[in-house]
Design a protein around this motif. Structure first.
Motif, PDB file in Angstrom:
ATOM      1  N   UNK A 334      -4.896   9.751 -48.450  1.00 15.58           N
ATOM      2  CA  UNK A 334      -5.367  10.666 -49.342  1.00 15.58           C
ATOM      3  C   UNK A 334      -5.446  12.112 -48.824  1.00 15.58           C
ATOM      4  N   UNK A 335      -5.804  12.362 -47.452  1.00 15.27           N
ATOM      5  CA  UNK A 335      -5.837  13.481 -46.867  1.00 15.27           C
ATOM      6  C   UNK A 335      -4.564  14.103 -46.790  1.00 15.27           C
ATOM      7  N   UNK A 336      -3.640  13.240 -46.344  1.00 19.33           N
ATOM      8  CA  UNK A 336      -2.373  13.734 -45.975  1.00 19.33           C
ATOM      9  C   UNK A 336      -1.571  14.164 -47.371  1.00 19.33           C
ATOM     10  N   UNK A 337      -1.873  13.213 -48.270  1.00 18.96           N
ATOM     11  CA  UNK A 337      -0.889  13.573 -49.891  1.00 18.96           C
ATOM     12  C   UNK A 337      -1.569  14.761 -50.273  1.00 18.96           C
ATOM     13  N   UNK A 394      -9.096  18.005 -56.884  1.00 17.41           N
ATOM     14  CA  UNK A 394      -8.711  19.208 -56.322  1.00 17.41           C
ATOM     15  C   UNK A 394      -9.467  19.469 -54.873  1.00 17.41           C
ATOM     16  N   UNK A 395      -9.019  20.190 -54.290  1.00 23.07           N
ATOM     17  CA  UNK A 395      -9.704  20.651 -52.736  1.00 23.07           C
ATOM     18  C   UNK A 395     -10.730  21.484 -53.258  1.00 23.07           C
ATOM     19  N   UNK A 396     -11.579  21.326 -54.119  1.00 26.50           N
ATOM     20  CA  UNK A 396     -13.038  22.203 -54.164  1.00 26.50           C
ATOM     21  C   UNK A 396     -14.247  21.438 -54.397  1.00 26.50           C
ATOM     22  N   UNK A 397     -14.042  20.266 -54.360  1.00 29.51           N
ATOM     23  CA  UNK A 397     -15.473  19.306 -54.743  1.00 29.51           C
ATOM     24  C   UNK A 397     -15.563  18.258 -53.858  1.00 29.51           C
ATOM     25  N   UNK A 421     -13.241  19.740 -50.313  1.00 30.03           N
ATOM     26  CA  UNK A 421     -12.891  21.388 -49.600  1.00 30.03           C
ATOM     27  C   UNK A 421     -13.095  21.213 -48.296  1.00 30.03           C
ATOM     28  N   UNK A 422     -12.453  22.287 -47.793  1.00 37.68           N
ATOM     29  CA  UNK A 422     -12.538  22.433 -46.219  1.00 37.68           C
ATOM     30  C   UNK A 422     -13.852  22.732 -45.836  1.00 37.68           C
ATOM     31  N   UNK A 423     -14.740  23.567 -46.530  1.00 39.45           N
ATOM     32  CA  UNK A 423     -16.005  23.956 -46.003  1.00 39.45           C
ATOM     33  C   UNK A 423     -16.850  23.514 -47.054  1.00 39.45           C
ATOM     34  N   UNK A 552     -18.003  10.523 -43.449  1.00 37.23           N
ATOM     35  CA  UNK A 552     -17.279  12.098 -43.268  1.00 37.23           C
ATOM     36  C   UNK A 552     -18.454  12.946 -42.854  1.00 37.23           C
ATOM     37  N   UNK A 553     -18.240  13.109 -41.438  1.00 36.92           N
ATOM     38  CA  UNK A 553     -19.177  13.852 -40.701  1.00 36.92           C
ATOM     39  C   UNK A 553     -19.335  15.253 -40.951  1.00 36.92           C
TER      40      UNK A 553
END
Lengths: 599, 599
Positions: A334-337, A394-397, A421-423, A552-553
């Protein structure tokens, strides 16, 4: 036979005509099947057939000129859509203005009227309280008239899935031994017989697994057990010849599924039956011989099944290891895709996870429809994606996935929530940490032998309550061994349940929080009850967490945790890495190492 | 009338003769009085009279040739001593070999026999289950034959203590308003009447206090309340003229205590009564008019009484302040007296504390017999010193004192445990700290509105369970307002209790640990339930700790506590000092300052 599919209003008309012909003024159609199953087979989806409503909970009531569906808040929107134009009104349960079904019946029926229901879809207890309530208003009840069977134009047949023997290597205890323990319970209760009606109890007792129902490897059947007899009521075509022979060798009688009632009637008058009135259908009670006494208690097979033997526990440990490998590969994929910018949706993610599980030895199927939910969908407690609701990740939630597998050696149930999301925001971290602390505090609990589960529920909620957060479902449910992912009789939840937590029980550990419109958070592990210390104050029990999958730390705020909780998390991650890494490729190992570093 | 005091064997003989004369084969004599009181008046101490056993719990069963006393482990030793030579066998409850009373009766009676009991000493519920159990074995039950009254040679008269009006300033709500709220509850339950039989409910409803029973300022009486009527059944000689006039003005009828049954029989047939079957005596049920229906629920006065109004809460705050002053003076006196090498015993200490309390305004009496216990006596949960057990306090162990006062403006209940030795052992500190953490974790709890108390019980036990320790009593009981120090209906304890914790309830907070043969530890504060925050997840409640008395920090191991717990303790001590110091002498202030320094 004509096979025209009728519309819901046409079905209602046919149903009302039949009701009238059979002299009934109203009829109640609940969701239950004769086995009180969580997943009824299609032939018993009466309520879905009459209403078109597909939710997992709801009751339809039909009178000569009214029809209503009662369902809970999870299904208000869905029911509104599905009932549009059906002629069935929606009654939203637990809202202050919603009348109960009883109130509705009292209002719309006159004294002297008769309410019908199918006794095989009502528990003995519910049928009795319906009758008591109606009697107060001069209304009669009749559980013997099965209207739907007469008018359901294309009712599916009883499922005819094949059954296979559960190898003793995995079951751990042979059927004769299980029968003798059940007989001991019957004797201790001062009874002569018990009837097993829950499909998982039948499968467990007779050491087989079936394929009649999605996700639950059970087969449609009943069993009657007494001091001298053990009768399995099941279509013999389901059973492989070797198993039939084995049963014969054990002295187990095999009779057709439909003959339970007939056989019960033949038993000696004044027999005493150990039956769980809350989980046995009322038609069974009505089939008992004259002068029978019902001694009500939890079914002995239900209790015995909940305490796992060593073979079952070994199997669970093997199953969670396989599950952990699949989960690790899935999250890496998932992360890589996503980082390559490729599209992943809730459904495509769930499909991928299923594929990783299916690669593992002894995999049979998923143990329930995965809850693969992106962002706001995570806040919908019983969300399960469909082609209509499927959403891109999407990388926002946050992303929450609750899933499990049926392996021949064990059943799994695991939830993880990850940051896409990254942060992650402070609120996300604080919500995630409070929820995770609940999971950890249950995992670390030491408690006196003999207590009820509800006494531990506050361990799961303490950090959440401190933050003004609560969740309305249970914290821990029992998990079957290559059987139903939700099983009883034990639980850890706010509601009272007199069942004591006992060594050998396997449960989920799943505190949660749901921020409507934003996201849901749940970290769910499987735990096994084990003996702990014995002191001058008594014997104590504790839990062993067996699920093997990183948490997920990036979502953890260490400053909100106690030192003991931080230690637990770091030790857990070390354990996850040690257990999984020998089974992973070098690349996967490296990835998992980074995910399991101490905080 | 002859007033020879008979021996227990002589009483038994007289009792058996009367039993036989009245056609009974066995008789059950429990501890309860007609009001299900914790402290029965002497005239109702039937069980003590027949057996000589003075414990607070126990049941005697007499047959033609056997007699037994059933009591629990607290009283095994005492009962053995007191029953010696009485002809009554001791049955130790909850031991594996001890038959239940039911088993005993089934074994010693033949089918067709009759078991007698005094219906006024049995709850409706217990009488019904006795009858059901006996019927199964062909044994009849009869609650109408009162054997003891006929043979008790010097039975005390009904108590005739005077009653005084509870000023509205302290009661906060006038009787007409209370009656109207009770009537609302009766109406909501679909009933016509309720009977108040608990003495504290009667006192609360009619805003009086009495002096019939030790420690509980109640008076013997009943009340019957319906839409149109409110009848107080009480010896009118108890009541001051002004109160009688006031009652007359309110339309309250006053009838003799003995006439409840007569008056009930006169009510219209088919009336509906709201009664708590578990707490209303069976003779009331037997006096109801023909066709009556009992709607069982907690008595409305019991529920209403548990939620304190602002005047009552202000009164509690005033009472705990006075109590804190007395406790401070007591502990200072104790420390100084012992350091001078003067002898202090458990009894002399308790007497001194009572004297300090008695100096305070509005003091009426102690609220229960103080548990003043040195060292090993502290591990005896219900210990209360007597001249026979009285022990000197020596500077080598712990001292536990659980006591309380009845003030006109409130009732108090407080326990403190202090080190008498200069250097407490590590075990003492670790035991004390785990127990104190329980008190603090309850005090700091925030929890969703509407939960049952048992869900919070784990907060009190978490640190103890982690240490392999448990205590077998409840954690929090309700406290009456210038009424019974133990009141319902709410509780926080391991046992299920469906009552919800509600804003305005006043309770104790008393986790504990008992190391047999060494010491007992308990830190008990009073807490008030208050509204807390409202979030998107719902409304939350929390507790306010109102007790004002320092905690012995020499027994606290800070390293075992969380930062939040340490903050709580330091803030609490600051609050204790600020509240008490204006009322203390300079010397006392200085002493308290040292006791309340931050850890």
């Amino acid at each position: 036979m004509k096979h025209t599919v009728l519309s819901v209003p046409e079905r209602l008309e046919a149903f009302r005509n039949e009701m009238k012909a059979q002299g009934l003024d109203a009829y109640i159609i609940p969701t239950s099947d004769p086995h009180m199953s969580e997943y009824p087979a299609s032939c018993w989806k009466y309520r879905k057939w009459i209403s078109g409503f597909t939710g997992s909970a709801g009751t339809v009531v039909v009178t000569a000129d009214k029809a209503g569906l009662w369902t809970d808040s999870r299904y208000f929107l869905q029911a509104e859509t599905q009932l549009a134009g059906s002629g069935i009104d929606l009654y939203r349960e637990k809202l202050p203005d919603t009348p109960s079904i009883t109130d509705f019946l009292i209002t719309h029926l006159k004294s002297g009227a008769t309410v019908g229901y199918n006794a095989s879809t009502y528990s003995i207890q519910d049928a009795a309280s319906l009758s008591t309530e109606m009697k107060k208003h001069g209304i009669k009840t009749d559980g013997s008239k099965i209207i739907a069977d007469a008018v359901w134009e294309d009712r599916p047949a009883l499922p005819s899935g094949k059954v296979f023997e559960m190898p003793l290597e995995y079951a751990g205890t042979a059927t004769p031994e299980k029968l003798s323990r059940i007989r001991e319970c019957i004797g201790n209760a001062g009874a002569d017989y018990t009837v097993l009606s829950a499909l998982d109890e039948v499968a467990w007792t007779f050491n087989f697994r079936g394929s009649d129902v999605a996700y639950n490897p059970v087969a449609v059947g009943y069993a009657l057990i007494g001091e001298e007899r053990a009768v399995l009521f099941m279509d013999e075509k389901k059973l492989p010849a070797e198993l039939k022979e084995k049963f014969e060798g054990y002295g187990i009688e095999l009779l057709p599924y439909e003959e339970l009632g007939i056989e019960l009637k033949k038993l000696p008058a004044n027999s005493r039956f150990l039956l769980d009135k809350a989980n046995t259908n009322a038609s069974i009670a009505e089939s008992l011989p004259e002068g029978s006494v019902i001694i009500t208690d939890i079914s002995p097979a239900n209790v015995l099944k909940s305490i796992k033997n060593d073979a079952e526990l070994d199997g669970f440990r093997s199953a969670v290891l396989k599950d952990g490998i699949a989960m690790t590969r899935f999250f890496k994929w998932l992360e890589e895709t996503m980082s390559r910018g490729e599209k992943v949706t809730e459904l495509s993610a769930a499909t991928k996870l299923k594929a990783y599980r299916a690669e593992q030895p002894l995999f049979l199927s998923e143990s329930f429809a995965p809850i693969s939910s992106y962002g706001p969908h995570g806040a919908v407690v019983h969300y399960s994606p469909t082609p209509e609701t499927d959403t891109e990740l999407r990388p926002d939630s946050l992303y929450l996935i609750d899933s499990g597998g049926q392996y021949l050696d064990g059943t799994t149930d695991i939830t993880r929530t990850i940051a896409l999301l990254p942060e992650p925001t402070d609120q996300m971290k604080s919500d995630f940490t409070a929820t995770l602390r609940g999971t950890i505090d249950i995992a670390m609990a030491r408690f006196p032998k003999g207590i009820r589960g509800c006494l531990l529920d506050a361990y799961a909620r303490h950090a959440l309550w401190d933050a003004g957060i609560n969740y309305l479902h249970g914290t821990c449910h029992g998990i079957g061994h290559c059987l139903n992912v939700h099983e009883g009789p034990q639980s850890i939840r706010m509601e009272e349940n007199p069942v004591k937590i006992q060594t050998g029980m396997v449960m989920s550990d799943e505190p949660a929080m749901y921020r409507a419109g934003e996201y849901g958070i749940r970290t769910e592990n499987m735990i096994v009850v084990k003996d702990d210390i014995k002191t001058q104050f008594g014997e104590f029990l504790s839990f062993e967490t067996i699920t093997l999958c990183h948490i997920d730390t990036r979502l953890v705020d260490k400053s909100q945790m106690t030192a003991k909780e931080i230690d637990w998390l770091n030790n857990y991650h070390e354990e996850v890495y040690s257990a999984l890494s020998p089974h992973l490729s070098e690349e996967e190992r490296g990835w998992l190492r980074r995910k399991t570093l101490p905080i």
